[in-house]
Design an enzyme around this catalytic site. Sequence first.
Site, PDB file in Angstrom:
ATOM      1  N   HIS A   1     -43.312 -18.292  20.008  1.00 18.67           N
ATOM      2  CA  HIS A   1     -42.361 -18.370  21.120  1.00 18.67           C
ATOM      3  C   HIS A   1     -43.012 -18.309  22.493  1.00 18.67           C
ATOM      4  O   HIS A   1     -42.363 -17.973  23.477  1.00 18.67           O
ATOM      5  CB  HIS A   1     -41.307 -17.253  20.973  1.00 18.67           C
ATOM      6  CG  HIS A   1     -40.425 -17.425  19.767  1.00 18.67           C
ATOM      7  ND1 HIS A   1     -39.630 -16.420  19.257  1.00 18.67           N
ATOM      8  CD2 HIS A   1     -40.215 -18.495  18.958  1.00 18.67           C
ATOM      9  CE1 HIS A   1     -38.978 -16.875  18.190  1.00 18.67           C
ATOM     10  NE2 HIS A   1     -39.316 -18.121  17.990  1.00 18.67           N
TER      11      HIS A   1
ATOM     12  N   SER B   1     -35.463  -9.171  13.016  1.00 25.68           N
ATOM     13  CA  SER B   1     -34.093  -9.153  12.497  1.00 25.68           C
ATOM     14  C   SER B   1     -33.779 -10.385  11.645  1.00 25.68           C
ATOM     15  O   SER B   1     -32.716 -10.447  11.036  1.00 25.68           O
ATOM     16  CB  SER B   1     -33.102  -9.083  13.666  1.00 25.68           C
ATOM     17  OG  SER B   1     -33.323 -10.173  14.544  1.00 25.68           O
TER      18      SER B   1
ATOM     19  N   GLU C   1     -34.776  -0.981   9.889  1.00 29.41           N
ATOM     20  CA  GLU C   1     -33.475  -0.927   9.194  1.00 29.41           C
ATOM     21  C   GLU C   1     -33.334  -2.200   8.377  1.00 29.41           C
ATOM     22  O   GLU C   1     -34.066  -3.171   8.626  1.00 29.41           O
ATOM     23  CB  GLU C   1     -32.332  -0.822  10.217  1.00 29.41           C
ATOM     24  CG  GLU C   1     -32.268  -2.033  11.101  1.00 29.41           C
ATOM     25  CD  GLU C   1     -31.446  -1.845  12.367  1.00 29.41           C
ATOM     26  OE1 GLU C   1     -30.907  -0.765  12.567  1.00 29.41           O
ATOM     27  OE2 GLU C   1     -31.371  -2.818  13.121  1.00 29.41           O
TER      28      GLU C   1
ATOM     29  N   GLY D   1     -40.827  -6.030  11.476  1.00 30.60           N
ATOM     30  CA  GLY D   1     -40.121  -5.791  12.732  1.00 30.60           C
ATOM     31  C   GLY D   1     -39.366  -6.975  13.281  1.00 30.60           C
ATOM     32  O   GLY D   1     -39.431  -7.240  14.477  1.00 30.60           O
TER      33      GLY D   1
ATOM     34  N   CYS E   1     -45.133 -26.004  33.982  1.00 36.32           N
ATOM     35  CA  CYS E   1     -44.193 -26.747  34.823  1.00 36.32           C
ATOM     36  C   CYS E   1     -42.884 -26.963  34.064  1.00 36.32           C
ATOM     37  O   CYS E   1     -42.885 -27.154  32.850  1.00 36.32           O
ATOM     38  CB  CYS E   1     -44.796 -28.098  35.221  1.00 36.32           C
ATOM     39  SG  CYS E   1     -43.695 -29.035  36.318  1.00 36.32           S
TER      40      CYS E   1
HETATM   41  C1  BJW Z   1     -38.599  -2.073  13.974  1.00 42.31           C
HETATM   42  C2  BJW Z   1     -39.101  -1.088  14.805  1.00 42.31           C
HETATM   43  C3  BJW Z   1     -40.281  -0.491  14.393  1.00 42.31           C
HETATM   44  C4  BJW Z   1     -37.346  -1.782  15.725  1.00 42.31           C
HETATM   45  N1  BJW Z   1     -40.858  -0.888  13.254  1.00 42.31           N
HETATM   46  N2  BJW Z   1     -39.173  -2.436  12.848  1.00 42.31           N
HETATM   47  C5  BJW Z   1     -31.056 -22.983  11.926  1.00 42.31           C
HETATM   48  C6  BJW Z   1     -29.885 -22.309  11.745  1.00 42.31           C
HETATM   49  C7  BJW Z   1     -29.187 -21.776  12.829  1.00 42.31           C
HETATM   50  C8  BJW Z   1     -29.653 -21.929  14.131  1.00 42.31           C
HETATM   51  C9  BJW Z   1     -30.830 -22.620  14.324  1.00 42.31           C
HETATM   52  C10 BJW Z   1     -31.509 -23.129  13.238  1.00 42.31           C
HETATM   53  N3  BJW Z   1     -32.632 -23.727  13.703  1.00 42.31           N
HETATM   54  C11 BJW Z   1     -32.679 -23.596  15.045  1.00 42.31           C
HETATM   55  C12 BJW Z   1     -31.578 -22.938  15.464  1.00 42.31           C
HETATM   56  C13 BJW Z   1     -31.245 -22.622  16.865  1.00 42.31           C
HETATM   57  C14 BJW Z   1     -31.961 -21.419  17.426  1.00 42.31           C
HETATM   58  C15 BJW Z   1     -31.564 -20.197  16.604  1.00 42.31           C
HETATM   59  O1  BJW Z   1     -32.311 -19.697  15.790  1.00 42.31           O
HETATM   60  N4  BJW Z   1     -30.380 -19.672  16.827  1.00 42.31           N
HETATM   61  C16 BJW Z   1     -29.923 -18.489  16.108  1.00 42.31           C
HETATM   62  C17 BJW Z   1     -29.865 -17.303  17.070  1.00 42.31           C
HETATM   63  C18 BJW Z   1     -28.596 -18.800  15.473  1.00 42.31           C
HETATM   64  N5  BJW Z   1     -33.384 -21.615  17.438  1.00 42.31           N
HETATM   65  C19 BJW Z   1     -33.981 -22.233  18.456  1.00 42.31           C
HETATM   66  O2  BJW Z   1     -33.351 -22.695  19.382  1.00 42.31           O
HETATM   67  C20 BJW Z   1     -35.490 -22.398  18.395  1.00 42.31           C
HETATM   68  N6  BJW Z   1     -35.817 -23.752  18.652  1.00 42.31           N
HETATM   69  C21 BJW Z   1     -35.619 -24.712  17.769  1.00 42.31           C
HETATM   70  O3  BJW Z   1     -35.256 -24.517  16.638  1.00 42.31           O
HETATM   71  O4  BJW Z   1     -35.873 -25.960  18.271  1.00 42.31           O
HETATM   72  C22 BJW Z   1     -35.553 -27.115  17.501  1.00 42.31           C
HETATM   73  C23 BJW Z   1     -35.966 -28.309  18.331  1.00 42.31           C
HETATM   74  C24 BJW Z   1     -36.772 -29.277  17.770  1.00 42.31           C
HETATM   75  C25 BJW Z   1     -37.137 -30.394  18.540  1.00 42.31           C
HETATM   76  C26 BJW Z   1     -36.693 -30.517  19.863  1.00 42.31           C
HETATM   77  C27 BJW Z   1     -35.903 -29.543  20.422  1.00 42.31           C
HETATM   78  C28 BJW Z   1     -35.530 -28.420  19.655  1.00 42.31           C
HETATM   79  C29 BJW Z   1     -36.163 -21.601  19.521  1.00 42.31           C
HETATM   80  C30 BJW Z   1     -36.006 -20.138  19.346  1.00 42.31           C
HETATM   81  C31 BJW Z   1     -36.573 -19.412  20.569  1.00 42.31           C
HETATM   82  C32 BJW Z   1     -36.324 -17.913  20.520  1.00 42.31           C
HETATM   83  N7  BJW Z   1     -36.633 -17.345  21.749  1.00 42.31           N
HETATM   84  C33 BJW Z   1     -36.450 -15.902  21.941  1.00 42.31           C
HETATM   85  C34 BJW Z   1     -36.334 -15.555  23.463  1.00 42.31           C
HETATM   86  C35 BJW Z   1     -37.415 -15.972  24.283  1.00 42.31           C
HETATM   87  C36 BJW Z   1     -38.585 -15.034  24.190  1.00 42.31           C
HETATM   88  C37 BJW Z   1     -38.563 -13.952  25.228  1.00 42.31           C
HETATM   89  O5  BJW Z   1     -37.811 -13.988  26.203  1.00 42.31           O
HETATM   90  O6  BJW Z   1     -39.327 -13.025  25.014  1.00 42.31           O
HETATM   91  O7  BJW Z   1     -37.488 -15.187  21.259  1.00 42.31           O
HETATM   92  S1  BJW Z   1     -34.954 -15.250  21.235  1.00 42.31           S
HETATM   93  C38 BJW Z   1     -35.624 -13.688  20.826  1.00 42.31           C
HETATM   94  O8  BJW Z   1     -35.388 -13.535  19.407  1.00 42.31           O
HETATM   95  C39 BJW Z   1     -37.147 -13.793  21.058  1.00 42.31           C
HETATM   96  C40 BJW Z   1     -37.667 -13.269  19.737  1.00 42.31           C
HETATM   97  O9  BJW Z   1     -38.984 -13.731  19.503  1.00 42.31           O
HETATM   98  C41 BJW Z   1     -36.642 -13.719  18.742  1.00 42.31           C
HETATM   99  C42 BJW Z   1     -36.632 -12.944  17.448  1.00 42.31           C
HETATM  100  O10 BJW Z   1     -36.238 -11.629  17.686  1.00 42.31           O
HETATM  101  P1  BJW Z   1     -36.855 -10.473  16.825  1.00 42.31           P
HETATM  102  O11 BJW Z   1     -38.310 -10.425  17.028  1.00 42.31           O
HETATM  103  O12 BJW Z   1     -36.389 -10.600  15.438  1.00 42.31           O
HETATM  104  O13 BJW Z   1     -36.260  -9.168  17.553  1.00 42.31           O
HETATM  105  P2  BJW Z   1     -34.870  -8.402  17.284  1.00 42.31           P
HETATM  106  O14 BJW Z   1     -34.632  -7.521  18.456  1.00 42.31           O
HETATM  107  O15 BJW Z   1     -33.794  -9.316  16.898  1.00 42.31           O
HETATM  108  O16 BJW Z   1     -35.177  -7.519  15.984  1.00 42.31           O
HETATM  109  C43 BJW Z   1     -36.124  -6.476  15.982  1.00 42.31           C
HETATM  110  C44 BJW Z   1     -36.086  -5.799  14.621  1.00 42.31           C
HETATM  111  O17 BJW Z   1     -37.115  -4.823  14.593  1.00 42.31           O
HETATM  112  C45 BJW Z   1     -34.776  -5.082  14.319  1.00 42.31           C
HETATM  113  O18 BJW Z   1     -34.321  -5.442  13.011  1.00 42.31           O
HETATM  114  C46 BJW Z   1     -35.147  -3.592  14.368  1.00 42.31           C
HETATM  115  O19 BJW Z   1     -34.448  -2.804  13.409  1.00 42.31           O
HETATM  116  C47 BJW Z   1     -36.596  -3.631  14.027  1.00 42.31           C
HETATM  117  N8  BJW Z   1     -37.395  -2.548  14.583  1.00 42.31           N
HETATM  118  N9  BJW Z   1     -38.217  -0.946  15.893  1.00 42.31           N
HETATM  119  C48 BJW Z   1     -40.242  -1.865  12.515  1.00 42.31           C
HETATM  120  N10 BJW Z   1     -40.846   0.495  15.131  1.00 42.31           N
END
Ligand code: BJW
Length: 250
Positions: free
Chosen positions: A116, A195, A221, A193, A124
Amino acid sequence: MSSQRFQCDQNTSVLCLTGAGVSAESGIATFRGSSGLWQNHPIEKVASMQGFIEDPNRVWRFYSERRSDAAKVTPNAGHKALAELEKKLGERFLLATQNVDGLHQKAGSQRVLEMHGNLFQTRCSRCTRPAFEDTNVYIDSDLPGCGRCHEKGEFALLRPNIVWFGEALPDDVLERISAFVVAVKRLVFLAVGTSGRVYPAAALVDLAKRVGASTWLVNAEAPENVQRFDHFIEGESGKILPDLFANAIE
Ligand code: BJW
């Protein structure tokens, strides 16, 4: 701690997927949940091109604050355990991270694919100029424009090198993950870590299962997709991973 044994013999390779939870013990906020970043910053406003077009200052303020926060923190025991595992497995290890904070690299991991983007890079919003290192913060200041577009008499704002919703992941990342998965003899897939809500990262467990991998999840969790894993260990990754890997290599 579960009594499940995570083992790697000479024929085993490990693909690890990490998410925000692995950096939580370093003091970086996760995204979802009651104290997650999205509580105070609506996703569509700060993590989409539409949000950037509407209010680029708000987006740069959000990422500038995160740059400042991430610059102050250090890797935790979970990051370090993964870097140690890589040292032991060498080319039989690959880390795909959704995180943009650079903490895996700070811990010593080298075989890292950033799915990501990277918080400390800027690119740009219009031209294909490669992303570049940038630790500047832009809060209540003029936003930076692209020098290359300016030379051509055009104007375009610079933006953080982050993959927002609806945007494609960096070109080679998914190819390199697929190439690793199909080339190995025996695969262990380990998610830590995360979701499992965001694709395509959330689909990697299915890709791994298709090649017969043993699949593991370490998370604070049980997430919605927990049933897709063969083994689930509930707990904080900084506490679980060092023990999990302690006697993993045969
Ligand atoms: C612990 C802990 C400890 C706490 N120890 N554990 C298929 C189906 C449905 C939808 C889609 C699909 N394919 C694509 C999509 C659309 C979309 C998507 O997924 N939407 C869903 C939300 C429904 N995906 C996209 O748009 C992606 N692009 C794409 O598919 O492009 C296709 C394309 C092709 C060609 C041309 C054009 C397009 C892009 C996804 C980008 C995600 N970006 C983000 C934000 C930007 C980054 C930033 O600002 O920093 O990235 S979203 C955000 O979520 C971030 C993260 O990397 C990402 C994942 O989150 P993560 O890491 O799972 O965090 P949390 O908070 O959700 O979970 C943390 C977990 O840790 C929890 O469970 C806690 O319990 C646990 N935890 N402490 C262990 N100590």
